[in-house]
Design a protein around this motif. Structure first.
Motif, short mmCIF file in Angstrom:
data_model
loop_
_atom_site.label_atom_id
_atom_site.label_comp_id
_atom_site.label_asym_id
_atom_site.label_seq_id
_atom_site.Cartn_x
_atom_site.Cartn_y
_atom_site.Cartn_z
N GLY A 54 2.26 -15.20 1.52
CA GLY A 54 2.43 -13.83 2.20
C GLY A 54 1.32 -13.50 3.12
O GLY A 54 1.31 -12.81 3.93
N LYS A 55 0.03 -14.10 2.68
CA LYS A 55 -0.96 -13.84 3.53
C LYS A 55 -1.61 -14.73 4.51
O LYS A 55 -2.07 -14.27 5.47
CB LYS A 55 -2.39 -13.59 2.57
CG LYS A 55 -2.03 -12.63 1.34
CD LYS A 55 -3.32 -12.84 0.44
CE LYS A 55 -2.80 -11.86 -0.78
NZ LYS A 55 -3.70 -12.14 -1.88
N LYS A 56 -1.58 -16.19 4.29
CA LYS A 56 -1.68 -17.18 5.35
C LYS A 56 -0.64 -18.11 5.13
O LYS A 56 0.20 -18.36 4.28
CB LYS A 56 -3.07 -17.64 4.72
CG LYS A 56 -4.28 -16.89 4.87
CD LYS A 56 -5.13 -17.84 6.03
CE LYS A 56 -6.37 -17.20 6.23
NZ LYS A 56 -7.02 -17.53 7.54
N ARG A 57 -0.50 -19.02 6.22
CA ARG A 57 0.48 -19.97 6.37
C ARG A 57 -0.12 -21.11 5.33
O ARG A 57 -1.20 -21.46 5.18
CB ARG A 57 0.34 -20.70 7.74
CG ARG A 57 1.24 -21.86 7.79
CD ARG A 57 1.13 -22.51 9.41
NE ARG A 57 2.18 -23.69 9.11
CZ ARG A 57 2.19 -24.69 9.85
NH1 ARG A 57 0.74 -24.66 10.77
NH2 ARG A 57 3.01 -25.62 10.17
N VAL A 58 0.62 -21.58 4.26
CA VAL A 58 0.49 -22.44 3.30
C VAL A 58 1.14 -23.74 3.28
O VAL A 58 2.41 -23.62 3.55
CB VAL A 58 0.67 -21.74 1.84
CG1 VAL A 58 0.24 -22.84 0.75
CG2 VAL A 58 -0.17 -20.78 1.75
N ILE A 59 0.76 -24.89 3.31
CA ILE A 59 1.46 -26.06 3.45
C ILE A 59 1.01 -26.97 2.11
O ILE A 59 -0.44 -27.12 2.18
CB ILE A 59 0.91 -26.97 4.64
CG1 ILE A 59 1.24 -26.09 5.65
CG2 ILE A 59 1.78 -28.20 4.76
CD1 ILE A 59 0.61 -26.31 7.26
N GLY A 60 2.00 -27.64 1.34
CA GLY A 60 1.53 -28.18 0.18
C GLY A 60 2.02 -29.53 0.46
O GLY A 60 2.81 -30.09 1.19
N VAL A 61 1.57 -30.58 -0.33
CA VAL A 61 1.88 -31.86 -0.44
C VAL A 61 1.73 -32.34 -2.16
O VAL A 61 0.91 -32.24 -2.74
CB VAL A 61 0.72 -32.73 0.27
CG1 VAL A 61 1.16 -34.26 -0.04
CG2 VAL A 61 0.53 -32.59 1.51
N ASP A 62 3.09 -32.76 -2.43
CA ASP A 62 3.32 -32.96 -3.83
C ASP A 62 4.66 -33.65 -3.97
O ASP A 62 5.66 -33.21 -3.55
CB ASP A 62 3.12 -31.98 -4.73
CG ASP A 62 2.88 -32.46 -6.16
OD1 ASP A 62 1.77 -32.29 -6.75
OD2 ASP A 62 3.64 -33.05 -6.90
N PRO A 63 4.71 -34.78 -4.56
CA PRO A 63 6.13 -35.42 -4.59
C PRO A 63 7.22 -34.70 -5.65
O PRO A 63 8.35 -34.87 -5.44
CB PRO A 63 5.76 -36.73 -5.05
CG PRO A 63 4.59 -36.74 -5.67
CD PRO A 63 3.75 -35.73 -5.07
N GLN A 64 6.49 -33.90 -6.36
CA GLN A 64 7.29 -33.32 -7.70
C GLN A 64 7.62 -31.94 -7.17
O GLN A 64 8.34 -31.34 -8.16
CB GLN A 64 6.33 -33.50 -8.85
CG GLN A 64 5.99 -34.64 -9.35
CD GLN A 64 5.08 -34.87 -10.38
OE1 GLN A 64 5.49 -34.36 -11.70
NE2 GLN A 64 3.87 -35.01 -9.98
N GLU A 65 7.08 -31.22 -6.40
CA GLU A 65 7.19 -29.85 -6.21
C GLU A 65 8.54 -29.37 -5.54
O GLU A 65 9.01 -30.47 -4.75
CB GLU A 65 5.89 -29.24 -5.51
CG GLU A 65 6.02 -27.61 -5.52
CD GLU A 65 6.21 -27.11 -7.21
OE1 GLU A 65 7.20 -26.89 -7.41
OE2 GLU A 65 5.21 -27.02 -7.73
N VAL A 66 8.97 -28.10 -5.82
CA VAL A 66 10.13 -27.85 -4.72
C VAL A 66 9.76 -26.72 -3.76
O VAL A 66 8.73 -25.92 -4.13
CB VAL A 66 11.08 -27.12 -5.67
CG1 VAL A 66 11.94 -28.57 -6.57
CG2 VAL A 66 10.99 -26.14 -6.57
#
Length: 197
Positions: A54-66
């Motif tokens: 909610g403060k910054k654009r966040v991009i994650g990389v992980d095969p297990q996360e939703v």
């Protein structure tokens, strides 16, 4: 490390960053974001990226996360090729093996940046359980990243030997030579690199 220390540790302090991210126009990229859908305020959550939701654009990389409503997600791995892979794991760390019939998506750093239209990165957080050496060995995109926060896993028994200590030293030197100052956070191999201006 004593069991009291581990049991009473706020795991979100493992990867501290400089507050200048507030003024930086880049996004947050979290490589190895498993667990980030728990509440950031939960000291056992390891949801480092949750602070930025909610403060910054966040991009994650992980095969297990939703996915969640506050971020974007690549369900896979960053590596030196784009395609598919299988995963070998010993319960703590793992390694990807190129496999055209594998169940995991793999993408190069360049393809990842293109896929998510990433121009500038305020913080690149790397917690990829032993794959960080290969990542930084092939990494050449330092111009777009302001801060790098990485855990070098040579504190784990399988990596606690001269080979991985040398690999860590080589990666640290490479990052510093590309215009960063390092702060050793002194827990679980975490180092913070700040771009020099």
């Amino acid at each position: 490390i004593s069991s009291w220390y581990v049991d009473n540790l706020d795991v979100n302090i493992w990867s501290l960053v400089h507050p200048r991210f507030n003024e930086h126009n880049g996004c947050i990229v979290d490589l190895g974001c498993f667990g980030w859908n728990k509440k950031f305020e939960d000291v056992t959550s390891d949801n480092w990226a949750g602070y930025f939701f909610g403060k910054k654009r966040v991009i994650g990389v992980d095969p297990q996360e939703v996915e969640n409503e506050f971020s974007e997600l690549f369900k896979g791995f960053i590596s030196t090729y784009t395609g598919k892979a299988s995963l070998t794991s010993n319960g703590i760390t793992g390694a990807i093996i190129p496999d055209e019939k594998g169940e995991y998506n793999v993408i190069t750093w360049s393809d990842f940046k293109s896929k998510f239209d990433i121009k500038s990165i305020s913080i690149l957080k790397v917690n990829i359980e032993g794959s960080e050496w290969d990542l930084f060995d092939s990494f050449d995109d330092f111009d777009s990243v302001d801060q790098i926060c990485v855990s070098f896993h040579n504190f784990l028994p399988q990596f606690n030997n001269q080979i991985y200590h040398e690999k860590t030293k080589d990666c640290v030197n490479k990052i510093i030579k590309n215009g960063y100052t390092m702060v050793d956070l002194r827990i679980y191999g975490w180092r913070l690199f700040l771009k020099n201006y």
